[in-house]
Design a protein around this motif. Structure first.
Motif, mmCIF file in Angstrom:
data_model
loop_
_atom_site.group_PDB
_atom_site.id
_atom_site.type_symbol
_atom_site.label_atom_id
_atom_site.label_comp_id
_atom_site.label_asym_id
_atom_site.label_seq_id
_atom_site.Cartn_x
_atom_site.Cartn_y
_atom_site.Cartn_z
ATOM 1 N N ARG A 6 1.085 -1.196 0.075
ATOM 2 C CA ARG A 6 0.029 -0.112 0.036
ATOM 3 C C ARG A 6 0.821 1.289 -0.127
ATOM 4 O O ARG A 6 0.381 2.386 0.309
ATOM 5 N N TYR A 8 2.233 3.561 -2.327
ATOM 6 C CA TYR A 8 2.009 4.519 -3.087
ATOM 7 C C TYR A 8 0.642 5.301 -2.860
ATOM 8 O O TYR A 8 0.615 6.410 -2.603
ATOM 9 N N PRO A 9 -0.401 4.493 -2.632
ATOM 10 C CA PRO A 9 -1.783 5.437 -2.408
ATOM 11 C C PRO A 9 -1.630 5.961 -1.130
ATOM 12 O O PRO A 9 -2.354 7.021 -0.752
ATOM 13 N N ARG A 11 1.067 7.112 0.455
ATOM 14 C CA ARG A 11 1.915 7.987 0.608
ATOM 15 C C ARG A 11 1.278 9.364 -0.156
ATOM 16 O O ARG A 11 1.380 10.348 0.394
ATOM 17 N N ARG A 12 0.586 8.814 -1.048
ATOM 18 C CA ARG A 12 0.050 9.935 -1.659
ATOM 19 C C ARG A 12 -1.039 10.782 -0.959
ATOM 20 O O ARG A 12 -1.114 11.993 -0.838
ATOM 21 N N ARG A 13 -1.998 10.152 -0.046
ATOM 22 C CA ARG A 13 -2.825 10.451 0.779
ATOM 23 C C ARG A 13 -2.390 11.326 1.642
ATOM 24 O O ARG A 13 -2.757 12.437 2.136
ATOM 25 N N ARG A 14 -1.099 10.752 2.474
ATOM 26 C CA ARG A 14 -0.354 11.514 3.456
ATOM 27 C C ARG A 14 0.133 12.952 3.059
ATOM 28 O O ARG A 14 0.180 13.921 3.786
ATOM 29 N N THR A 15 0.823 12.770 1.808
ATOM 30 C CA THR A 15 1.467 13.883 1.001
ATOM 31 C C THR A 15 0.410 14.949 0.868
ATOM 32 O O THR A 15 0.551 16.130 1.196
ATOM 33 N N LYS A 16 -1.121 14.642 0.533
ATOM 34 C CA LYS A 16 -1.994 15.717 0.321
ATOM 35 C C LYS A 16 -2.367 16.194 1.623
ATOM 36 O O LYS A 16 -2.606 17.456 1.854
ATOM 37 N N ARG A 18 -0.295 16.414 4.291
ATOM 38 C CA ARG A 18 0.982 17.250 4.868
ATOM 39 C C ARG A 18 0.793 18.590 4.069
ATOM 40 O O ARG A 18 1.332 19.461 4.668
ATOM 41 N N SER A 19 0.303 18.548 2.830
ATOM 42 C CA SER A 19 0.309 20.061 2.164
ATOM 43 C C SER A 19 -0.568 20.955 2.702
ATOM 44 O O SER A 19 -0.401 22.363 2.766
ATOM 45 N N THR A 32 2.129 11.724 11.224
ATOM 46 C CA THR A 32 0.722 11.595 10.260
ATOM 47 C C THR A 32 -0.378 11.503 11.390
ATOM 48 O O THR A 32 -1.098 12.098 11.077
#
Length: 145
Positions: A6, A8-9, A11-16, A18-19, A32
């Motif tokens: 799991r 990529y999905p 990490r993408r959710r957490r990055t969103k 985090r921004s 997180t």
């Protein structure tokens, strides 16, 4: 069945997320779990304070109008002005009245003076309340008997 990673999905959710919290201090922008908590808290505060801002501005406008009216005359107040405006069915909102009061103080005095001239001063002062055509009032005025 093969195991799915799991990476990529997630990490993408957490990055969103985090921004969203990138400007927060300390662990609120690093960890997180606290990031998700702070996001919920920030969005909740924003929702609550949108209504709060409307209240605060209304209070500010009322204060400005009242201050401008009381500079000229001591006895005339904000509540009496609004009451007279409604009696004459002049629906100026408080934001516009406050802008007039700040930009040109003579204008708010002219508006209030015109309204006072048109509205009976007894009605404006609240002295003409409960004037109903009851038998007692007719008797006092000499219309009966």
């Amino acid at each position: 069945m093969t195991r799915t990673k799991r990476g990529y999905p997630a990490r993408r959710r957490r990055t969103k997320v985090r921004s969203f919290v990138s400007g927060f201090q300390g662990a609120h922008s690093k960890l997180t779990r606290t990031i998700s908590q702070q996001e919920i808290r920030a969005l909740d505060s924003a929702h609550r304070d949108r209504d709060r801002k409307k209240r605060d501005f209304r209070r500010l406008w009322i204060t400005r109008i009242n201050a401008a009216l009381r500079e000229e005359r001591v006895s005339y107040s904000y509540s009496r002005l609004i009451n007279d405006l409604y009696k004459k069915q002049l629906f100026l909102n408080r934001k516009i009245l406050a802008q007039i009061a700040i930009a040109n103080k003579n204008s708010i005095d002219i508006i209030s003076n015109e309204i006072v001239k048109r509205v009976d001063w007894k009605e404006s002062a609240g002295m003409n309340k409960n004037k109903r055509s009851s038998p007692e009032n007719k008797l006092r005025e000499g219309r009966i008997g």
